[in-house]
Scaffold this motif. Structure first.
Motif, PDB file in Angstrom:
ATOM      1  N   GLN A  77       0.812  -1.205   0.000  1.00  0.00           N
ATOM      2  CA  GLN A  77       0.000   0.000   0.000  1.00  0.00           C
ATOM      3  C   GLN A  77       0.851   1.262   0.000  1.00  0.00           C
ATOM      4  O   GLN A  77       0.427   2.297  -0.523  1.00  0.00           O
ATOM      5  CB  GLN A  77      -0.928   0.000   1.215  1.00  0.00           C
ATOM      6  N   GLU A  78       2.061   1.193   0.581  1.00  0.00           N
ATOM      7  CA  GLU A  78       2.926   2.365   0.613  1.00  0.00           C
ATOM      8  C   GLU A  78       3.648   2.601  -0.711  1.00  0.00           C
ATOM      9  O   GLU A  78       4.299   3.628  -0.883  1.00  0.00           O
ATOM     10  CB  GLU A  78       3.953   2.222   1.732  1.00  0.00           C
ATOM     11  N   ASN A  80       6.371   1.199  -2.170  1.00  0.00           N
ATOM     12  CA  ASN A  80       7.816   1.318  -2.004  1.00  0.00           C
ATOM     13  C   ASN A  80       8.504   0.102  -2.609  1.00  0.00           C
ATOM     14  O   ASN A  80       8.028  -1.027  -2.462  1.00  0.00           O
ATOM     15  CB  ASN A  80       8.189   1.419  -0.521  1.00  0.00           C
TER      16      ASN A  80
END
Length: 431
Positions: A77-78, A80
């Motif tokens: 979700q981030e 990265n």
């Protein structure tokens, strides 16, 4: 200020050339019907009129009101990931309306925001909508460089079956992706811990350094804890065994200086190697509860004091995402300007491709400040013919690490990121 506004609204709308061609065909068939007459003229006029109606109604096909969503399938979700990894992207679209659409072209933009001028990569693909006017496009990016990325406008486009008119729509699917520097797993930095042991520390591993009598909190009971460690009040309140958590003795602080001088690096790959080495060291420090700080001087100066928190580690990694080799200050000048901020007796690591007289002066200056300097020499594959200043003797150009080791300094030569664990672990000779 009102002139450009009135001029803009006073301009006549421009019609595409294909529309004028279509109008000319309809008018020509109409004149042919009026002046010539007959079945041929009637059929020709009817066919051209029906085709013109079909082409014009395509303007209300719903493409301009297309709705969509973008999903990144191989990240969390981030959003990265590390440098060198690819990004897997799915774009799902929903086209309102009922007018038939044979296919849809999608153009997506990925913008790298590092540096003064961003780099834009454009990805194109096509899809065929199903009977519910839905479709999905899947594509993957090439291996991404370190940096902060964002997605630009997503353009949707379709044409009629004759290719006369193009109908376009735009989707605002704003999303950011953070690509962290590439890192390697460092198991042990043997020479660093030997230095700690020589400085009257109690073990060569940071997790085993002695605890103080200051209570830092409460933790879960671990089998084998002594009776004196049990926190009876917390155990009575929670109904489960709790143990006291004591603060540990502080280890010597470590400062990492990342050389960002633009003239020091031959190419971008060498600077990326330096950033990856720094990120790997911070990752190692985070897993061993070491207090590491960062000194990064470029167009903007950044100094982060050594700390032992995950939030501090995250701030440093976020800084390394956007750093560029845009500095112009000399190392000696940087150290003199920042000498008052540096903690006394710390372990100072210089990550730089520089060598020679200037680097020796920097190492001796740090030693005079009662610090323990270490030089990680970035020597990329493309820097075999590294040019030194004319004043430097030829002997300095050979066996640089052996020379600084002979003078009592710690040093490592890094040509590839994958060899860093062996260098620090002692499996490969560093001098």
């Amino acid at each position: 200020m009102n002139r450009p506004f009135s001029k803009r609204y006073g301009e006549r709308p421009r019609f595409p050339a294909a529309l004028w061609v279509l109008v000319s065909c309809v008018v020509g068939c109409l004149f042919f019907l009026l002046f010539q007459g007959g079945k041929l003229a009637s059929m020709l006029f009817i066919i051209v009129t029906l085709l013109s109606v079909y082409l014009l109604l395509g303007n209300w096909s719903g493409v301009k009101r297309t709705q969509g969503v973008r999903r990144l399938t191989n990240v969390g979700q981030e959003a990265n990931l590390e440098a060198g990894q690819c990004l897997q992207i799915d774009i799902g679209v929903q086209i309102p309306g009922f007018w038939p659409i044979p296919y849809m072209m999608i153009k997506d933009q990925l913008i790298r925001q590092n540096g003064d001028a961003g780099e834009t990569a454009v990805f194109e693909g096509s899809l065929v909508p199903d009977w519910r006017r839905r479709g999905e496009l899947h594509y993957s990016t090439p291996p991404l460089r370190r940096g902060l990325y964002r997605f630009g406008e997503t353009e949707c486009m379709t044409e009629d079956i004759f290719g006369f008119f193009q109908h376009k729509g735009r989707l605002e699917l704003q999303q950011q992706v953070t690509v962290y520097p590439q890192t390697v797993q460092i198991r042990e930095w043997s020479q660093f811990h030997q230095m700690l042991k020589g400085m009257q520390h109690h073990s060569t591993t940071t997790r085993a350094h002695r605890e103080t009598t200051q209570i830092n909190g409460v933790r879960e009971y671990i089998y084998g804890d002594r009776l004196s460690r049990i926190h009876w009040n917390a155990t009575a309140k929670t109904g489960t065994w709790k143990s006291k958590e004591f603060e540990r003795e502080s280890l010597p602080k470590t400062i990492i200086l990342l050389d960002r001088t633009s003239r020091s690096y031959r190419d971008a790959a060498e600077f990326e190697l330096a950033v990856s080495v720094a990120a790997s060291l911070f990752k190692y420090a985070s897993g061993r509860d070491l207090a590491l700080g960062l000194l990064s001087i470029g167009k903007e100066a950044t100094y982060m004091e050594p700390k032992q928190s995950q939030n501090h580690h995250k701030q440093i990694m976020n800084h390394l995402v956007g750093v560029e080799a845009d500095g112009y200050h000399q190392l000696n000048q940087i150290l003199k300007d920042r000498s008052r901020q540096l903690p006394a007796g710390c372990f100072f690591v210089l990550i730089s491709p520089q060598r020679g007289v200037a680097m020796l002066q920097a190492l001796h200056y740090l030693k005079n400040l009662q610090m323990n300097p270490c030089h990680i020499w970035i020597h990329g594959a493309t820097t075999d013919a590294f040019k030194l200043q004319p004043a430097e003797p030829a002997s300095i150009q050979e066996n640089w690490i052996k020379q600084i080791r002979a003078q009592g300094f710690m040093g490592y030569e890094v040509t590839q990121l994958t060899e860093l664990p062996n260098l620090l672990g002692g499996a490969k000779r560093y001098a």
